[in-house]
Write a protein that holds these residues in place. Structure first.
Motif, short mmCIF file in Angstrom:
data_model
loop_
_atom_site.label_atom_id
_atom_site.label_comp_id
_atom_site.label_asym_id
_atom_site.label_seq_id
_atom_site.Cartn_x
_atom_site.Cartn_y
_atom_site.Cartn_z
N ARG A 186 -45.72 -32.93 -0.83
CA ARG A 186 -44.50 -32.47 -1.52
C ARG A 186 -43.93 -31.26 -0.80
NH1 ARG A 186 -44.60 -32.32 -7.99
NH2 ARG A 186 -42.37 -32.02 -7.55
N PHE B 261 -48.81 -33.92 -6.35
CA PHE B 261 -48.20 -35.09 -6.98
C PHE B 261 -48.90 -35.33 -8.32
CE2 PHE B 261 -47.53 -36.06 -2.42
CZ PHE B 261 -46.15 -36.28 -2.42
N TYR C 58 -39.64 -37.72 -4.95
CA TYR C 58 -40.05 -36.37 -4.55
C TYR C 58 -39.52 -36.07 -3.15
CZ TYR C 58 -43.67 -37.32 -8.10
OH TYR C 58 -44.34 -37.66 -9.24
#
Length: 406
Positions: A274, A280, A248
């Motif tokens: 993120r 997530f 990510y």
């Protein structure tokens, strides 16, 4: 998939004349007695390893000297290490993404079959195909695709640092010939023996090659399904986790963070989020923080599949490029935070425009290919010097603007 070559219909006389005028005259390399003796001596080793004398003799028919080009490539150690932005710009770029999307549509039934068997994300396989061989484009380039037998024999005979590698891979290549998967005239690869659409060295081919199209041959040179399935086989056998991503893009707090792996949940408690603002999906996944371009560039939490991709090429940059390109082939947007670069970036089409302008002004002699390689940078530096501006050498919008203003 490579496009077939197109030929004009010419009269026999015109065709013959054109061939005489345009065919390159190959300089024959003199036979090397030392190399020929080495080949004869290695024959015994090959036979001890299960290679028939007939296969060996057929493989080396007409090969009387080492390939100096291979030795030159093996000895070349580039002084210039590409900055991070350049590495990714040359691999994760618009043309590669668009081609990947087209190939995905055309190969959908095969990709579904491969995913069902190996559980590997098809977008990752397409990204590997792109980075390894430009979707098979390099396979038609006789300048870089040579006889694997001759290349590996050259390394085994004449390269002190790669003798062991050359011998090991040569035996594996001879076993490939003996299996009948490919014949010696089509057993081509890079200077180090990387072969086919997905660039497998012979030992890796032996370990992972797959005949998914059912023609009885594991043909990574001519069958794109076989090549992609072989890449999937490598990833699957090295622990690919089906249905999971590779990593990510994240934002990080302005303080020192621990090295090593933590769970996603633990990273979140440290302030890692993120970059796209989404949650997530799995808090218990183990992840490692990577900053390929330092704190000024994008940051990533890398998961298990990132490290599996590194089994293909043990490079953080390579695995990150494969992940980013695969995501964008699958329709994901680009990075939220760009690489730290001292100029305004341009895409591959704009690089072509830059190369055309430089060529028109006599600074560039290479191909108009949209890739900002060393030749393009050298031409940019020469132009900047002639224009009396600070010499930076960056293929950029600023340089295009300057070229167009003169």
């Amino acid at each position: 998939m490579s496009s077939p070559r197109q030929y004009l219909k010419l009269s026999p006389f015109v065709l013959l004349l054109s061939l005489l005028l345009t065919a390159p005259v190959a300089a024959e390399e003199p036979a090397d007695p030392g190399f020929q003796k080495w080949v004869q001596d290695f024959r015994k080793t090959a036979i001890k390893n299960g290679i028939s004398g007939e296969v060996y003799d057929r493989a080396f028919k007409g090969i009387t000297s080492p390939d100096q080009w291979v030795l030159d490539k093996a000895a070349y150690q580039p002084e210039f290490k590409a900055p991070v932005w350049q590495y990714f710009d040359n691999r994760v770029q618009r043309r590669a993404i668009e081609r990947g999307k087209k190939e995905k549509q055309q190969l959908q039934p095969w990709l579904e079959k491969i995913e069902q068997r190996f559980g590997v994300n098809p977008n990752i396989l397409l990204a590997i195909w792109s980075v390894e061989s430009s979707y098979g484009g390099i396979l038609d380039n006789d300048k870089v695709m040579r006889s694997v037998i001759r290349s590996l024999a050259t390394l085994a005979y004449a390269d002190p640092q790669r003798k062991k590698f050359g011998r090991q891979q040569l035996l594996a290549a001879l076993k490939i010939l003996q299996s009948g998967d490919i014949d010696e005239s089509h057993l081509t690869g890079s200077w180090a023996g990387a072969m086919g659409h997905t660039q497998f060295i012979p030992t890796s081919y032996q370990a992972y090659a797959v005949d998914i199209d059912g023609d009885g041959k594991r043909d990574i040179w001519n069958s794109v399904p076989d090549a992609l399935a072989t890449a999937a086989s490598l990833l699957s056998n090295n622990g690919w986790r089906k249905g999971e991503t590779w990593g990510y893009e994240v934002t990080i707090p302005d303080r020192k963070l621990p090295a090593g792996k933590l769970t996603i949940g633990e990273w979140e408690k440290l302030g890692v989020k993120r970059a796209n603002g989404e949650p997530f999906p799995r808090k218990d996944d183990m992840a490692e923080l990577k900053l390929p371009d330092g704190r000024k560039g994008p940051a990533f939490l890398m998961l298990k599949n990132f490290f599996v991709i590194k089994r293909y090429n043990n490079s953080d940059r390579y695995a990150t490029a494969i992940g980013l390109l695969g995501d964008q082939i699958g329709g994901a947007p680009g990075l939220v935070k760009d690489w730290d670069r001292p100029f305004t970036p341009i895409d591959s089409a704009q690089v072509e425009e830059l190369q055309r302008l430089l060529k028109e002004k006599g600074f560039y002699k290479g191909e108009i290919d949209g890739k900002a390689g060393s030749g393009t940078r050298k031409a940019v530096r020469a132009f900047e010097k002639s224009a009396g501006v600070e010499v930076k050498g960056y293929p950029s919008k600023e340089v295009i603007d300057l070229l167009q203003s003169q």
